[in-house]
Design an enzyme around this catalytic site. Structure first.
Site, PDB file in Angstrom:
ATOM      1  N   SER A   1     -36.143 -33.551  18.233  1.00 19.25           N
ATOM      2  CA  SER A   1     -36.877 -32.509  17.436  1.00 19.25           C
ATOM      3  C   SER A   1     -36.230 -32.041  15.938  1.00 19.25           C
ATOM      4  O   SER A   1     -36.586 -31.502  15.574  1.00 19.25           O
ATOM      5  CB  SER A   1     -35.881 -32.010  18.026  1.00 19.25           C
ATOM      6  OG  SER A   1     -34.408 -31.641  18.001  1.00 19.25           O
TER       7      SER A   1
ATOM      8  N   LYS B   1     -30.300 -23.193  18.636  1.00 22.77           N
ATOM      9  CA  LYS B   1     -30.888 -23.329  17.912  1.00 22.77           C
ATOM     10  C   LYS B   1     -31.120 -22.086  16.806  1.00 22.77           C
ATOM     11  O   LYS B   1     -30.417 -21.880  15.536  1.00 22.77           O
ATOM     12  CB  LYS B   1     -32.207 -24.377  17.591  1.00 22.77           C
ATOM     13  CG  LYS B   1     -31.699 -25.500  18.291  1.00 22.77           C
ATOM     14  CD  LYS B   1     -33.313 -26.582  18.685  1.00 22.77           C
ATOM     15  CE  LYS B   1     -32.709 -27.885  19.609  1.00 22.77           C
ATOM     16  NZ  LYS B   1     -34.432 -28.456  19.130  1.00 22.77           N
TER      17      LYS B   1
END
Length: 823
Positions: free
Chosen positions: A721, A764
């Site tokens: 990511s 996140k």
């Protein structure tokens, strides 16, 4: 006269220990040798009308027979001493009741035998034994004296003997001899001299009377034989009794043969129990009628299938034939009780009130919308179609997020029974399927045990920690669960112990797991997977305010509402004192505060009405964790990324710097995993290949070395990511352009410059919001994940959705260069 004491003729003795005179041991008749014509009347002419009378307990003396008698009563001792001294004969009669101590005429049988005292023996234990030999029968008319011993008037009786030419009587005597020897042989190996003496004794009176004296019958029956004056008639009656007793001996031998294979030679008790068992089989009787009756009554109320009823009846009949002290009795009882105690076709009534179910789930658990939605859907289908098979759900996620406790709430919402089995560390297949009954200590598997415990066939059944199952030489429990968790098979689940199929199709199985990677694929395919993700900070604060604080107040004896925890305080506890995906550690911290408050209350010290953030140092000590904050954009190559961990989301800084060198050297630091290292190499190769697109001088790649670092090197980091973050960081370093303020990003890259979606978006985004981030760059395909997050959590955030790297660079980098650029 030769005297023989034959130990192995015990079967022909008086019944057993009843042949006593007070404290006498076992009495054995004596086999004597005699002439063929001897009638044992020697000295009988000296007997007058009155004679001393010796009463015997449970013993009958016959003419010609020698019998040892242990003397115990003082009167009897006095009589024996005087008779020996005077060398006189005495009269011997049998008492009607053994317990009579001082008998009178009514207590005695009136037919007796005149006897000679052959020998008096003083035994080592101090008792006196006399050997009496019968002479002739007599009738006791009356007792003339009772002191110092009994004396009475008698009439001598004559025996009628058959003619010596009577062939029938001769055959009768021969049959009696043969039957006597057969009885001896049926019990044990008789001495040869004993068999020889019986076969060759020609005195018919002695043979008949010796056998009469030795038959294993009571004194009443022997007395009837003594009453018979005709010797032939007495012999016929004797033969009848011998035949009866021989049949009994044969039956005993048959019983012993039947049980011989099961007998443990070292256990006398077990031998006796097996005899009782066989006797009960012969008689068809049972001494456990009450317990059997209770089991039958329970069975009559069961709604079980016909094949189960047949098995139960068969096993119950086996139990009826067992003695309670048999080792098999408890095993068989346990098996039958396990069958009858199972809730065959017994179901608790489901509550189809959808609003009630929703209230229960919302009351006990905050968030978890997907799980709640699935349960409500199942309840709705059950309401419309009652015979639907229960779903098999697997709740997976990090520890402490409420997977197990959710099962209890589901049971309450449905108003079903709740059972739970912990599978962590389970390595024996028999724990699931049960042990076969051939093993000592065998029992049902945990599935059947807990169904029995629940008392219904449709409980909510929690299979906790299903990912922690192991396997070894005892089998694979996970494979055994395939049958349990397969809706097409579990309507006939076969437990090895029960050996009967049981229907589990109405059971709602809910498995919990932390890591799906350790669960076999066939098992995963049988379950509906529902992720229970970690709680975000806002959710933890709500859970603490609604559930944890009130619970801990009650646990620690504090009045409800006596101390308030503002949300700001709870937020500080979550951020500064815990780092977890669930709320277990948060619960412990709140409990710690409550303990300190309880101590103050118990010590009559004042306590605050509200716990403020600045008070936490007093109760919890120094801050244990600190979260990263956005640090600005004053440095080239420093970009804020987003990461997901087991304890929630975090912001992640990627730092890139250039240094003079030969070029083509890439240094990676920060404890990076293989995937993250590959992302860095991929990012560098991509911008090198597209240098013109990003306005990068090609000479920089030849004269400058690249160093990429991710702070907090003690913490391992990995995953794809950070791909777009590394590209942005490297472009910023090679162009010395500033990165846009309050911006963070996450996404995977390809060598073609495409941006791919990543996971953990919810965590996140909330981590970025806590860090003061205002804008986020995400892959276009992650837009769907944003729609599942509550709008209040997204307030103040701006999202940019991209599909290629050029879009990322255009959004993230300003045209303005940093202060003091390298070139």
């Amino acid at each position: 006269m030769n005297v023989y004491m034959k130990e192995k003729t015990r079967v022909f003795c008086q019944n057993s220990f009843d042949d006593l005179d007070d404290n006498i041991g076992i009495v054995m008749p004596i086999l004597t040798e005699c002439d063929v014509d001897e009638d044992f009347t020697e000295g009988i002419e000296k007997v007058g009308d009155t004679i001393p009378i010796l009463p015997l307990r449970n013993m009958v003396l016959f003419p010609g027979v020698a019998l040892p008698v242990i003397i115990g009563r003082p009167k009897s001792m006095r009589l024996i001493k005087e008779a020996v001294h005077k060398k006189s004969l005495i009269g011997v009669v049998c008492q009607k009741e053994m317990g009579t101590e001082d008998p009178i005429l009514e207590d005695l049988y009136t037919t007796g035998v005149i006897a000679d005292i052959v020998r008096v023996l003083e035994m080592p234990d101090g008792s006196t034994t006399v050997i009496l030999q019968g002479k002739k029968r007599f009738e006791l008319n009356e007792l003339t004296e009772t002191d110092p011993y009994l004396s009475g008037k008698i009439t001598v009786l004559e025996d009628t003997k058959p003619d010596k030419t009577d062939r029938e009587f001769e055959a009768l005597i021969s049959t009696i001899k043969d039957l006597t020897i057969k009885m001896l042989g049926a019990v044990a190996e008789p001495p040869r001299d004993l068999i020889f003496s019986i076969k060759n004794n020609k005195n018919v009176l002695y043979v008949v009377n010796f056998s009469c004296s030795n038959i294993p019958s009571g004194s009443a029956e022997k007395q009837q034989l003594l009453l018979i004056g005709d010797l032939k008639e007495r012999a016929y009656r004797l033969l009848f009794i011998l035949n009866r007793e021989y049949q009994l001996v044969e039956l005993k031998a048959s019983i012993q043969m039947k049980t011989h294979e099961d007998i443990n030679q070292q256990q006398k008790e077990y031998f006796l129990q097996q005899q009782i068992k066989t006797i009960q089989e012969e008689l068809g009787g049972n001494i456990n009628e009450l317990e059997i009756k209770e089991l039958r009554e329970k069975a009559s109320r069961k709604k079980w299938p016909a094949e189960v009823a047949q098995v139960f009846e068969k096993e119950l009949r086996k139990l009826e034939r067992l003695h309670p002290q048999s080792p098999d009795y408890s095993v068989q009882t346990q098996y039958v009780q396990n069958i009858v105690n199972l809730p065959w076709n017994e179901y608790s009534k489901d509550n189809f009130n959808l609003s009630h179910a929703q209230k229960v789930l919302d009351r006990d658990h905050y968030g978890l919308e997907k799980v709640k939605e699935r349960i409500i859907e199942h309840l709705a289908v059950l309401k419309l179609k009652g015979d639907m098979k229960s779903p098999i759900i697997c709740l997976y996620g990090p520890p402490g997020v409420g997977k197990t406790s959710l099962g209890r709430s589901i049971a309450e919402a449905l108003r079903r029974k709740y059972v739970r089995v912990s599978l962590g560390g389970l390595h024996d297949e028999a724990e699931i399927r049960g042990h076969r009954r051939t093993y000592i200590g065998a029992m049902c598997g945990r599935i059947i045990q807990n169904i029995q415990k629940a008392g219904t066939s449709n409980p909510v059944f929690i299979l906790d920690e299903i990912d922690k199952i192991t396997n070894d030489f005892k089998g694979d429990p996970a494979s055994a669960l395939l049958e349990v968790l397969d809706p097409e098979q579990n309507n006939a689940f076969h437990d090895n112990y029960l050996d009967i199929d049981y229907d589990l199709s109405k059971v709602m199985f809910i498995a919990t797991a932390n890591n799906l990677n350790t669960i076999s694929q066939p098992l995963l395919d049988r379950m509906e997977l529902i992720e229970v993700s970690g709680y975000i900070m806002e959710e933890k604060v709500e859970i603490a305010a609604k559930h944890l604080v009130p619970k801990q107040m009650d646990v620690h004896g504090l009045k409800k509402g006596s101390v308030k925890f503002p949300k700001k305080t709870l937020q500080v506890i979550v951020e500064a004192y815990t780092r977890e995906s669930g709320v277990r550690e948060l619960d412990k911290k709140i409990a710690k505060i409550m303990r300190k408050l309880a101590r103050k209350v118990a010590s009559d010290e004042p306590i605050p009405t509200s716990i403020k953030p600045e008070d936490l140092y007093e109760y919890l000590g120094a801050v244990e964790y600190s979260r990263d904050k956005y640090q600005g954009n004053d440095y080239a190559g420093v970009v804020t990324g987003l990461a997901w961990t087991a304890v929630g989301g975090e912001i992640l800084f990627v730092e890139s710097s250039l240094s003079k060198g030969k070029g083509s050297k890439l240094t990676l630091t920060g404890n990076l995993g293989d995937v993250m290292k590959e992302s860095a190499m991929l990012a560098l190769e991509y911008i090198h290949a597209h240098a013109a697109q990003f306005n990068i001088n090609e000479e920089l790649f030849e004269n400058w070395n690249v160093h990429v670092h991710v702070p907090e090197g003690a913490i391992p980091k990995d995953g794809p990511s950070a791909g777009i973050t590394m590209v942005t960081s490297l472009v910023s370093a090679f162009t010395q352009r500033k990165v846009k303020k309050n911006l963070a990003m996450t996404g995977e890259i390809t060598l073609r410059g495409k941006v791919l979606p990543v996971g953990g978006i919810k965590e996140k985004i909330l981590a970025a919001k806590r860090a003061g981030i205002k804008e986020l760059i995400l892959c276009k395909e992650n837009e769907k994940d944003i729609n599942e997050i509550k709008p209040e959590y997204l307030k103040g955030l701006v999202f940019h959705y991209v599909s290629d790297i050029q879009q990322v660079v255009d959004l993230a980098l300003l045209r303005e260069k940093v202060d003091n650029p390298l070139f």
